[in-house]
Design an enzyme around this catalytic site. Structure first.
Site, PDB file in Angstrom:
ATOM      1  N   LYS A 152       1.046  -1.138   0.012  1.00  0.00           N
ATOM      2  CA  LYS A 152      -0.195   0.328  -0.409  1.00  0.00           C
ATOM      3  C   LYS A 152       1.290   1.286  -0.196  1.00  0.00           C
ATOM      4  CE  LYS A 152      -3.942  -1.489   1.661  1.00  0.00           C
ATOM      5  NZ  LYS A 152      -5.405  -1.259   0.945  1.00  0.00           N
ATOM      6  N   LYS A 260     -14.544  -6.915  -6.156  1.00  0.00           N
ATOM      7  CA  LYS A 260     -14.917  -7.442  -4.559  1.00  0.00           C
ATOM      8  C   LYS A 260     -16.410  -7.292  -4.975  1.00  0.00           C
ATOM      9  CE  LYS A 260     -11.440  -4.558  -2.293  1.00  0.00           C
ATOM     10  NZ  LYS A 260     -10.835  -2.776  -3.014  1.00  0.00           N
TER      11      LYS A 260
HETATM   12 MG   LIG Z   1      -7.726  -1.016  -3.367  1.00  0.00          MG
END
Ligand SMILES: [Mg+2]
Length: 344
Positions: A152, A260
């Site tokens: 990240k 997702k």
């Molecule tokens: Mg992402």
């Protein structure tokens, strides 16, 4: 057909960071469908500030879910088009229905994964830290059997992040590890291209959501000129109609999309996204979004159905180890072995 709803507050073992803040608990609703003595359970859960269907309050969410369950029960099937604006509810109902259609089995789609015969490769997540911490975390993931790591970025000082990526590549080659990065919209249209060029020097596989969503023109320009494949994630949230999906893919033309199911259209909406992407030569993978075992199993079953058998592209599935009070699966556990998720 009967549908009942229950709910549970799940507690994270460690606070879970997302692009929209840190969560310590998760409110999940469980829908149970019973038909001819067969039972299926699905998880409906939103992420505050991220999902398009939180509806502002728990009461409003439960009320809408309850109405949609009643409608599904009386129709005997899921009214997909009506549920398009509510991907988390759609996903839960689809999960429960898939289990009922599979005679109550967790092997929803009759796949080698569902039968416990093969695992699904996953990327490992490594949090940014000091050089020493990063080295130790990368080494631990490699030793555990991971071949693909996600970092990240876009949250702390850019020069420092870039030197961490450089440092990782000095110690772990492209052959050792595939490196994916997720900027969670942390770059600006002004600085993104130069950052993509800098990252591309270190053999990065792809970057998720370099700039914030809803900047289609700017994102399209980046995707056209990037030296590094771009994957859309948050961009897909709230884009629930087929026409809008086509419009987004044709306008932005990303290299990858990341699905997702609870955020991006449930199972059917996810399959629709992937089919539209495939027909345009756009790649994809599936990831979980902090679900409990019920939702996680459903996402893994769906990934196995869409990409399997013998999936080679690592998916972003959770490990089932997130919560202190996770919901157990009937007669089965989700298990991480090396870099693969198995249902045993
Ligand atoms: Mg992402």
């Amino acid at each position: 057909m009967q549908i009942t709803i229950s709910d549970k507050i799940l507690h994270f073992k460690q606070p879970a960071g997302t692009s929209r803040g840190v969560y310590t608990t998760r409110h999940s609703y469980y829908v149970t469908i019973e038909k001819d003595g067969v039972r299926g359970i699905g998880e409906c859960a939103t992420l505050p500030d991220l999902s398009c269907d939180t509806l502002g309050s728990d009461d409003a969410y439960r009320q809408t879910l309850s109405q949609l369950c009643q409608l599904t029960a009386s129709m005997g099937s899921i009214p997909f088009d009506l549920l398009r604006p509510y991907p988390s509810m759609l996903f839960g109902l689809e999960t429960a229905m898939a289990q009922v259609n599979a005679g109550g089995s967790l092997d929803f789609f009759h796949t080698p994964f569902g039968r416990g015969e093969e695992g699904i490769p996953m990327n490992g997540l490594v949090w940014m830290g000091t050089f020493e911490e990063m080295y130790a975390r990368m080494k631990a993931k490699l030793d555990a059997g991971f071949h693909c790591i996600k970092l990240k970025i876009g949250a702390i000082d850019w020069d420092r992040e870039l030197s961490l990526v450089q440092f990782i590549r000095q110690h772990f080659s492209k052959e050792d590890i595939e490196l994916r990065v997720d900027a969670n919209g942390g770059f600006t249209p002004e600085n993104a291209m130069s950052r993509l060029e800098q990252l591309a020097k270190y053999d990065v596989h792809s970057i998720e959501q370099p700039i914030r969503q809803h900047q289609w023109k700017e994102m399209a320009a980046l995707c056209r000129n990037t030296p590094l494949p771009i994957a859309l994630d948050e961009e897909l949230i709230g884009v629930n109609l087929k026409m809008m999906k086509e419009d987004l893919l044709d306008t932005i033309r990303p290299q990858y999309i990341i699905l997702k199911p609870s955020l991006h259209g449930g199972m059917r909406g996810t399959e629709e996204w992937i089919a539209l992407a495939r027909s345009r030569g756009i790649g994809s993978w599936i990831t979980s979004a902090l679900e409990s075992n019920i939702g996680l199993n459903a996402i893994a079953q769906l990934a196995a159905k869409i990409y399997g058998p013998h999936i080679s592209m690592p998916q972003g599935l959770g490990t089932g180890q997130l919560f202190t009070d996770n919901i157990p699966l009937d007669h089965a556990v989700l298990q991480l072995r090396g870099d693969k998720l198995w249902l045993k």
